[in-house]
Design an enzyme around this catalytic site. Sequence first.
Site, PDB file in Angstrom:
ATOM      1  N   LEU A   1      75.617  64.106  22.744  1.00  0.00           N
ATOM      2  CA  LEU A   1      74.311  64.264  23.396  1.00  0.00           C
ATOM      3  C   LEU A   1      73.736  65.622  23.016  1.00  0.00           C
ATOM      4  CD1 LEU A   1      75.249  63.161  27.066  1.00  0.00           C
ATOM      5  CD2 LEU A   1      74.901  61.733  25.036  1.00  0.00           C
TER       6      LEU A   1
ATOM      7  N   LYS B   1      77.984  76.034  29.687  1.00  0.00           N
ATOM      8  CA  LYS B   1      78.555  76.908  30.737  1.00  0.00           C
ATOM      9  C   LYS B   1      77.751  76.909  32.016  1.00  0.00           C
ATOM     10  CE  LYS B   1      76.642  78.761  27.147  1.00  0.00           C
ATOM     11  NZ  LYS B   1      76.539  79.987  26.388  1.00  0.00           N
TER      12      LYS B   1
ATOM     13  N   LYS C   1      80.070  82.618  32.537  1.00  0.00           N
ATOM     14  CA  LYS C   1      81.389  82.532  31.887  1.00  0.00           C
ATOM     15  C   LYS C   1      82.488  83.177  32.738  1.00  0.00           C
ATOM     16  CE  LYS C   1      79.377  82.242  27.285  1.00  0.00           C
ATOM     17  NZ  LYS C   1      78.775  83.027  26.202  1.00  0.00           N
TER      18      LYS C   1
HETATM   19  N1  LIG Z   1      74.592  78.242  20.341  1.00  0.00           N
HETATM   20  C1  LIG Z   1      75.791  78.739  20.627  1.00  0.00           C
HETATM   21  O1  LIG Z   1      76.334  79.591  19.912  1.00  0.00           O
HETATM   22  C2  LIG Z   1      76.522  78.260  21.833  1.00  0.00           C
HETATM   23  C3  LIG Z   1      75.939  77.418  22.745  1.00  0.00           C
HETATM   24  N2  LIG Z   1      76.646  76.999  23.835  1.00  0.00           N
HETATM   25  C4  LIG Z   1      76.045  76.087  24.786  1.00  0.00           C
HETATM   26  O2  LIG Z   1      75.949  74.809  24.179  1.00  0.00           O
HETATM   27  C5  LIG Z   1      74.809  74.106  24.683  1.00  0.00           C
HETATM   28  C6  LIG Z   1      73.905  73.720  23.525  1.00  0.00           C
HETATM   29  O3  LIG Z   1      73.503  74.912  22.875  1.00  0.00           O
HETATM   30  P1  LIG Z   1      72.702  74.878  21.498  1.00  0.00           P
HETATM   31  O4  LIG Z   1      73.262  73.837  20.618  1.00  0.00           O
HETATM   32  O5  LIG Z   1      72.675  76.281  21.032  1.00  0.00           O
HETATM   33  O6  LIG Z   1      71.255  74.449  22.006  1.00  0.00           O
HETATM   34  P2  LIG Z   1      70.094  73.789  21.148  1.00  0.00           P
HETATM   35  O7  LIG Z   1      68.837  74.078  21.898  1.00  0.00           O
HETATM   36  O8  LIG Z   1      70.196  74.246  19.739  1.00  0.00           O
HETATM   37  O9  LIG Z   1      70.434  72.237  21.189  1.00  0.00           O
HETATM   38  C7  LIG Z   1      70.150  71.386  22.253  1.00  0.00           C
HETATM   39  C8  LIG Z   1      69.674  70.069  21.670  1.00  0.00           C
HETATM   40  O10 LIG Z   1      69.546  69.136  22.720  1.00  0.00           O
HETATM   41  C9  LIG Z   1      68.280  68.484  22.586  1.00  0.00           C
HETATM   42  N3  LIG Z   1      67.811  68.003  23.864  1.00  0.00           N
HETATM   43  C10 LIG Z   1      67.121  68.651  24.823  1.00  0.00           C
HETATM   44  N4  LIG Z   1      66.874  67.843  25.871  1.00  0.00           N
HETATM   45  C11 LIG Z   1      67.418  66.653  25.561  1.00  0.00           C
HETATM   46  C12 LIG Z   1      67.468  65.388  26.216  1.00  0.00           C
HETATM   47  N5  LIG Z   1      66.916  65.202  27.413  1.00  0.00           N
HETATM   48  N6  LIG Z   1      68.081  64.374  25.605  1.00  0.00           N
HETATM   49  C13 LIG Z   1      68.624  64.541  24.390  1.00  0.00           C
HETATM   50  N7  LIG Z   1      68.607  65.711  23.701  1.00  0.00           N
HETATM   51  C14 LIG Z   1      68.009  66.747  24.283  1.00  0.00           C
HETATM   52  C15 LIG Z   1      67.389  69.553  22.014  1.00  0.00           C
HETATM   53  O11 LIG Z   1      66.221  68.978  21.451  1.00  0.00           O
HETATM   54  P3  LIG Z   1      64.890  69.887  21.351  1.00  0.00           P
HETATM   55  O12 LIG Z   1      65.223  71.040  20.485  1.00  0.00           O
HETATM   56  O13 LIG Z   1      63.883  68.959  20.786  1.00  0.00           O
HETATM   57  O14 LIG Z   1      64.577  70.295  22.767  1.00  0.00           O
HETATM   58  C16 LIG Z   1      68.314  70.189  20.977  1.00  0.00           C
HETATM   59  O15 LIG Z   1      68.314  69.466  19.781  1.00  0.00           O
HETATM   60  C17 LIG Z   1      74.158  75.064  25.690  1.00  0.00           C
HETATM   61  O16 LIG Z   1      74.683  74.794  26.964  1.00  0.00           O
HETATM   62  C18 LIG Z   1      74.646  76.443  25.230  1.00  0.00           C
HETATM   63  O17 LIG Z   1      74.653  77.389  26.268  1.00  0.00           O
HETATM   64  C19 LIG Z   1      77.947  77.365  24.042  1.00  0.00           C
HETATM   65  C20 LIG Z   1      78.572  78.187  23.176  1.00  0.00           C
HETATM   66  C21 LIG Z   1      77.891  78.744  22.012  1.00  0.00           C
HETATM   67  N1  LIG Z   2      74.224  82.691  24.001  1.00  0.00           N
HETATM   68  C1  LIG Z   2      75.641  82.655  24.068  1.00  0.00           C
HETATM   69  C2  LIG Z   2      76.134  81.506  23.267  1.00  0.00           C
HETATM   70  C3  LIG Z   2      77.554  81.229  23.480  1.00  0.00           C
HETATM   71  O1  LIG Z   2      78.035  81.008  24.566  1.00  0.00           O
HETATM   72  C4  LIG Z   2      76.214  83.949  23.524  1.00  0.00           C
HETATM   73  O2  LIG Z   2      75.465  84.669  22.859  1.00  0.00           O
HETATM   74  O3  LIG Z   2      77.376  84.242  23.782  1.00  0.00           O
END
Ligand SMILES: NC(=O)C1=CN([C@@H]2O[C@H](COP(=O)(O)OP(=O)(O)OC[C@H]3O[C@@H](n4cnc5c(N)ncnc54)[C@H](OP(=O)(O)O)[C@@H]3O)[C@@H](O)[C@H]2O)C=CC1
Ligand SMILES: N[C@@H](CC=O)C(=O)O
Length: 407
Positions: free
Chosen positions: A7, A100, A200
């Site tokens: 997802l 998180k 965290k």
């Molecule tokens: N980036 C990182 O380094 C890290 C991130 N995380 C966590 O992981 C999670 C994801 O982060 P990240 O990948 O960076 O975030 P992104 O914003 O890059 O990815 C989220 C994705 O989910 C899509 N989305 C939003 N709403 C919906 C919905 N209702 N149904 C389906 N898809 C949806 C978004 O689409 P659209 O862009 O069109 O809104 C986007 O493609 C967060 O909780 C973040 O805190 C944890 C550790 C590290």
């Molecule tokens: N925004 C967060 C992403 C990972 O959890 C960070 O910078 O540590």
Amino acid sequence: MAKIAVLGYGVVGSGTVEVIEKNKEGLLKKAGQEIEIKYILDLRDFPDSPYKDKFVKDFNVILNDPEISVVVEVIGGIKPSYDFVKSSLLAGKSVVTSNKELVAKKGAELLKIAHEKGVNFFFEASVGGGIPIIRPLHQCLSANRIDEIAGILNGTTNFILTKMIRDNMAFDDALKTAQELGYAERNPSADVDGIDACRKICILASLSFGKHVYPDNIHTEGITKITPEDVAYCENFGGSIKLIGWASRQDDGKVAVMVCPAFIHEDSQLAGVNDVFNAILVRGDSTGDVVFYGKGAGKLPTASAVVADVVIAVKMNSSSKSLYWEDSDQDFIEDTDKIVLENYVRVNGISKDEAEALFGKVSYLTRKDAPEGELAFITPAISEKDCNEAVAKLGDKLLGRIRVLDY
Ligand SMILES: NC(=O)C1=CN([C@@H]2O[C@H](COP(=O)(O)OP(=O)(O)OC[C@H]3O[C@@H](n4cnc5c(N)ncnc54)[C@H](OP(=O)(O)O)[C@@H]3O)[C@@H](O)[C@H]2O)C=CC1
Ligand SMILES: N[C@@H](CC=O)C(=O)O
């Protein structure tokens, strides 16, 4: 064959798909069966993606497909992730998440549902990106009573601080680079104001102390007030400034939890942790200090933790007994006013006698080109209440206050 759904196809989601596809053979051996991504849910269309046939827009397609045994939630936030995760667990599907915010706010409830349904709710990627910390805490360190945890838990702020201090980069430029590299949260205030680090440390504290620690109760500060002058004084102190999330068992049986920028002595294992790297120090009653270090954010490091959870989820046929904490009314969280710490204080226009009348016997710091009338010092260990009262009396003579931690 295990069929899974992802997802969210953003930074972490696309990384998860990439890691599963590129390491297919290795994962087959480790999971004991092939892992097939049957669906990817996202709001956008990806017509040029090699996985374009897997994309769906309706979550119910995934929820109602009995072939899907593991759902990977990497959308982020509470809405709609909470509903998607809860209904997946209630439908008897295991869930793996990097979210998180969701774990910090709803972890106790979701773990309970997972246990009742005999499935798993895994979240290794929710703390420390690619660093293994959740499983080591509840499995490898399970023989210990955990007394303290302290860590550099946010890659974005550590990256910004490193760029500002080492490369003289402006705050906004460093943040923009962190965003381009996929480290930052959608709303970067979650990073720079300490909110992400708070989520965290709440997860780590909940797991270590067995009761849910809710972020709302935790004193949280970010990095936006740190100045080059503070950095110069910290050099004279003999350390570095880091954003630290920490939780500590107190003598009265309660647990103190806080997120704050801190002077960390250069001898600390946390002091030399730079760029996007995170480090988490766990103090066990038998192990002493154990430190976990690695990349705390970014596409592939985070995906590594997500996919490892998927591998374990497809192999397990019951809920993990050790990955669990109870809900709580927070009565075990120490009153912030009672927390006792040393502080760095920078002031303008007061004498040393006045400083010592307010804070007690302090030790002074120096920096090159300090203007006439500026004083900087380290207070003795005093309660937050006393320090806040002393600082309030300084009014606009106060130029800065940063806690000193001895991890
Ligand atoms: N980036 C990182 O380094 C890290 C991130 N995380 C966590 O992981 C999670 C994801 O982060 P990240 O990948 O960076 O975030 P992104 O914003 O890059 O990815 C989220 C994705 O989910 C899509 N989305 C939003 N709403 C919906 C919905 N209702 N149904 C389906 N898809 C949806 C978004 O689409 P659209 O862009 O069109 O809104 C986007 O493609 C967060 O909780 C973040 O805190 C944890 C550790 C590290
Ligand atoms: N925004 C967060 C992403 C990972 O959890 C960070 O910078 O540590």
